[in-house]
Design an enzyme around this catalytic site. Sequence first.
Site, PDB file in Angstrom:
ATOM      1  N   ASP A 109       5.953   7.096  -9.759  1.00 37.08           N
ATOM      2  CA  ASP A 109       7.073   8.290 -10.039  1.00 37.08           C
ATOM      3  C   ASP A 109       8.277   7.830 -10.781  1.00 37.08           C
ATOM      4  O   ASP A 109       9.039   8.529 -11.295  1.00 37.08           O
ATOM      5  CB  ASP A 109       7.334   8.997  -8.910  1.00 37.08           C
ATOM      6  N   HIS A 134       0.838   0.131  -9.385  1.00 34.11           N
ATOM      7  CA  HIS A 134      -0.168   1.061  -9.854  1.00 34.11           C
ATOM      8  C   HIS A 134       0.327   1.744 -11.339  1.00 34.11           C
ATOM      9  O   HIS A 134       0.017   2.660 -11.683  1.00 34.11           O
ATOM     10  CB  HIS A 134      -0.330   2.144  -8.798  1.00 34.11           C
ATOM     11  N   SER A 208       0.237   4.767   3.673  1.00 31.94           N
ATOM     12  CA  SER A 208      -0.906   4.914   4.527  1.00 31.94           C
ATOM     13  C   SER A 208      -1.576   3.580   4.781  1.00 31.94           C
ATOM     14  O   SER A 208      -2.541   3.278   5.517  1.00 31.94           O
ATOM     15  CB  SER A 208      -1.946   5.994   4.458  1.00 31.94           C
TER      16      SER A 208
HETATM   17  C1  BV8 Z   1      -9.551  -2.231  -7.910  1.00 33.50           C
HETATM   18  C2  BV8 Z   1      -2.335   5.516  -9.458  1.00 33.50           C
HETATM   19  C3  BV8 Z   1     -10.909  -3.888  -8.398  1.00 33.50           C
HETATM   20  C4  BV8 Z   1      -3.152   6.627  -9.938  1.00 33.50           C
HETATM   21  C5  BV8 Z   1      -3.418   4.790  -7.271  1.00 33.50           C
HETATM   22  C6  BV8 Z   1     -15.419   1.484  -4.660  1.00 33.50           C
HETATM   23  C7  BV8 Z   1     -15.334   1.293  -6.092  1.00 33.50           C
HETATM   24  C8  BV8 Z   1     -14.134   1.021  -6.753  1.00 33.50           C
HETATM   25  C9  BV8 Z   1     -12.912   0.541  -5.843  1.00 33.50           C
HETATM   26  C10 BV8 Z   1     -13.233   0.584  -4.665  1.00 33.50           C
HETATM   27  C11 BV8 Z   1     -14.237   1.014  -3.897  1.00 33.50           C
HETATM   28  N1  BV8 Z   1     -13.929   1.060  -2.591  1.00 33.50           N
HETATM   29  C12 BV8 Z   1     -12.832   0.634  -2.491  1.00 33.50           C
HETATM   30  C13 BV8 Z   1     -12.285   0.485  -3.604  1.00 33.50           C
HETATM   31  C14 BV8 Z   1     -10.876  -0.275  -3.923  1.00 33.50           C
HETATM   32  C15 BV8 Z   1      -9.959   0.877  -4.085  1.00 33.50           C
HETATM   33  C16 BV8 Z   1      -9.513   1.436  -2.826  1.00 33.50           C
HETATM   34  O1  BV8 Z   1      -8.452   0.855  -2.279  1.00 33.50           O
HETATM   35  N2  BV8 Z   1      -9.942   2.426  -2.289  1.00 33.50           N
HETATM   36  C17 BV8 Z   1      -9.540   3.105  -1.231  1.00 33.50           C
HETATM   37  C18 BV8 Z   1      -9.038   4.449  -1.240  1.00 33.50           C
HETATM   38  C19 BV8 Z   1     -10.634   2.917  -0.167  1.00 33.50           C
HETATM   39  N3  BV8 Z   1      -8.911   0.284  -5.098  1.00 33.50           N
HETATM   40  C20 BV8 Z   1      -9.067   0.358  -6.301  1.00 33.50           C
HETATM   41  O2  BV8 Z   1     -10.082   0.879  -7.099  1.00 33.50           O
HETATM   42  C21 BV8 Z   1      -7.919  -0.340  -7.155  1.00 33.50           C
HETATM   43  N4  BV8 Z   1      -8.537  -1.334  -7.998  1.00 33.50           N
HETATM   44  O3  BV8 Z   1      -9.961  -2.534  -6.574  1.00 33.50           O
HETATM   45  O4  BV8 Z   1      -9.784  -3.136  -8.720  1.00 33.50           O
HETATM   46  C22 BV8 Z   1     -12.189  -3.381  -8.610  1.00 33.50           C
HETATM   47  C23 BV8 Z   1     -12.474  -2.784  -9.867  1.00 33.50           C
HETATM   48  C24 BV8 Z   1     -13.712  -2.302 -10.082  1.00 33.50           C
HETATM   49  C25 BV8 Z   1     -14.676  -1.942  -9.152  1.00 33.50           C
HETATM   50  C26 BV8 Z   1     -14.403  -2.409  -7.606  1.00 33.50           C
HETATM   51  C27 BV8 Z   1     -12.985  -2.983  -7.589  1.00 33.50           C
HETATM   52  C28 BV8 Z   1      -7.006   0.480  -7.839  1.00 33.50           C
HETATM   53  C29 BV8 Z   1      -6.256   1.197  -6.679  1.00 33.50           C
HETATM   54  C30 BV8 Z   1      -5.206   1.930  -7.389  1.00 33.50           C
HETATM   55  C31 BV8 Z   1      -5.401   3.436  -7.556  1.00 33.50           C
HETATM   56  N5  BV8 Z   1      -4.413   4.306  -8.084  1.00 33.50           N
HETATM   57  N6  BV8 Z   1      -2.436   5.541  -7.884  1.00 33.50           N
HETATM   58  C32 BV8 Z   1      -2.335   8.217  -9.702  1.00 33.50           C
HETATM   59  O5  BV8 Z   1      -1.154   7.902  -8.730  1.00 33.50           O
HETATM   60  O6  BV8 Z   1      -2.582   9.329 -10.212  1.00 33.50           O
HETATM   61  S1  BV8 Z   1      -3.579   4.705  -5.717  1.00 33.50           S
HETATM   62  C33 BV8 Z   1      -2.834   5.946  -4.843  1.00 33.50           C
HETATM   63  O7  BV8 Z   1      -2.902   5.785  -3.435  1.00 33.50           O
HETATM   64  C34 BV8 Z   1      -1.173   6.016  -5.271  1.00 33.50           C
HETATM   65  O8  BV8 Z   1      -0.851   4.808  -5.933  1.00 33.50           O
HETATM   66  C35 BV8 Z   1      -0.500   5.848  -3.773  1.00 33.50           C
HETATM   67  O9  BV8 Z   1       0.589   5.007  -3.827  1.00 33.50           O
HETATM   68  C36 BV8 Z   1      -1.636   5.017  -3.217  1.00 33.50           C
HETATM   69  C37 BV8 Z   1      -1.489   4.733  -1.545  1.00 33.50           C
HETATM   70  O10 BV8 Z   1      -1.244   5.847  -1.194  1.00 33.50           O
HETATM   71  P1  BV8 Z   1       0.184   5.929  -0.254  1.00 33.50           P
HETATM   72  O11 BV8 Z   1       0.983   5.292  -1.146  1.00 33.50           O
HETATM   73  O12 BV8 Z   1       0.078   5.058   0.851  1.00 33.50           O
HETATM   74  O13 BV8 Z   1       0.379   7.566   0.035  1.00 33.50           O
HETATM   75  P2  BV8 Z   1      -0.414   8.246   1.251  1.00 33.50           P
HETATM   76  O14 BV8 Z   1      -0.307   9.661   0.760  1.00 33.50           O
HETATM   77  O15 BV8 Z   1      -1.666   7.839   1.446  1.00 33.50           O
HETATM   78  O16 BV8 Z   1       0.245   7.831   2.575  1.00 33.50           O
HETATM   79  C38 BV8 Z   1       1.813   8.446   2.563  1.00 33.50           C
HETATM   80  C39 BV8 Z   1       2.466   7.749   3.947  1.00 33.50           C
HETATM   81  O17 BV8 Z   1       3.783   8.124   3.897  1.00 33.50           O
HETATM   82  C40 BV8 Z   1       1.892   8.388   4.885  1.00 33.50           C
HETATM   83  O18 BV8 Z   1       1.440   7.274   6.214  1.00 33.50           O
HETATM   84  C41 BV8 Z   1       2.729   9.449   5.486  1.00 33.50           C
HETATM   85  O19 BV8 Z   1       2.636   9.077   7.183  1.00 33.50           O
HETATM   86  C42 BV8 Z   1       4.002   8.515   5.201  1.00 33.50           C
HETATM   87  N7  BV8 Z   1       5.132   9.320   5.023  1.00 33.50           N
HETATM   88  C43 BV8 Z   1       5.122  10.713   4.783  1.00 33.50           C
HETATM   89  N8  BV8 Z   1       6.316  11.189   4.631  1.00 33.50           N
HETATM   90  C44 BV8 Z   1       7.241   9.989   4.824  1.00 33.50           C
HETATM   91  C45 BV8 Z   1       6.477   9.275   4.934  1.00 33.50           C
HETATM   92  N9  BV8 Z   1       7.017   7.745   5.259  1.00 33.50           N
HETATM   93  C46 BV8 Z   1       8.220   7.708   5.286  1.00 33.50           C
HETATM   94  N10 BV8 Z   1       8.994   8.622   5.069  1.00 33.50           N
HETATM   95  C47 BV8 Z   1       8.823   9.839   4.897  1.00 33.50           C
HETATM   96  N11 BV8 Z   1       9.331  11.129   4.806  1.00 33.50           N
END
Ligand code: BV8
Length: 266
Positions: A109, A134, A208
Amino acid sequence: MTKDNGAQALEKARGLLASADAVCVLSGAGVSAESGVPTFRGEDGLWQSHSPGDLATPQAFRRDSRLVWEWYEWRRGKIRGCRPNPGHEALARFALGTRTVRIVTQNVDGLHEEAARRVAGSGDPSPALPLELHGSIVRVRCTRCSYKVPHRNPISTATPENLPSCPVCSALLRPDVVWFGESLDPAVLAEAFQAAQRSQVCLVVGTSALVQPAASVPLVTHEGGGYIIEVNPTPTSLSRLASLSLRGASGQVLPALLDGLATAGT
Ligand code: BV8
Ligand code: ZN
């Protein structure tokens, strides 16, 4: 490992940070929640109403680039009205106060950068500019050549013909973010792991810790004998490794935790 909301945990965390020569910060969507940017996995998170696979993958973009651009333009519109919150600014002040703090963000952002420039004023914001693992939703890049520019203005997504095209090679432009299944920029990732490796504390805020390889950054500090301090209202998959978990909103916790603190490496 202390799970305490109170002043005791805060003081312990301040002590760990003050005695660290270097600190790595990993931030996620939770840091921007208090700015009004929706998170991904909370009850009103983006992934409640959309599937990542349908919108945040290269396949989705190839399948229906207009729909993907429509979703990103909706998010860009929400972000356009958002400003950094006290959590972003406390992190920027902490990083500007010393050259031994590296902010690594999963967020796209642009709010960490805006906070760094705002806090630095006429000074040099660079120590507080984040490593954007990212990418950035307020930048676009060409799907064919190396054209990449900041882009905040509204984009019309009414028809495929309206979608933005590259002024250099006329190919379709895309949001400059890393989609699922895409590799992160290796240089950015290497720099993030190096920052984690040389840090005695990794401050993990508002994530998370589910997305890889970003979620491995704090593990590098931990495996090197360093401490993990977590700031999150709820437990995460990293909580078991955290020396301290400060259960609260980052917009409140970070100013109390960081203001007036410089790391030993200052
Ligand atoms: C990769 C950009 C190598 C886009 C994002 C199968 C096939 C392919 C890949 C995979 C697969 N299985 C797993 C993978 C790997 C995959 C992955 O990790 N998947 C996960 C979900 C299982 N990763 C990838 O694909 C990465 N690349 O591995 O390349 C590769 C290549 C080919 C094939 C295989 C591997 C790329 C990952 C990047 C994805 N892009 N974003 C967009 O934004 O549109 S990820 C997206 O999630 C965001 O960037 C975000 O930042 C990120 C993580 O989420 P969080 O930031 O943690 O947000 P979330 O909502 O989850 O949590 C918020 C937290 O805040 C909570 O804990 C909450 O309690 C807390 N909170 C709430 N309010 C507050 C607070 N904390 C403090 N104060 C508050 N007020
Ligand atoms: Zn081009």
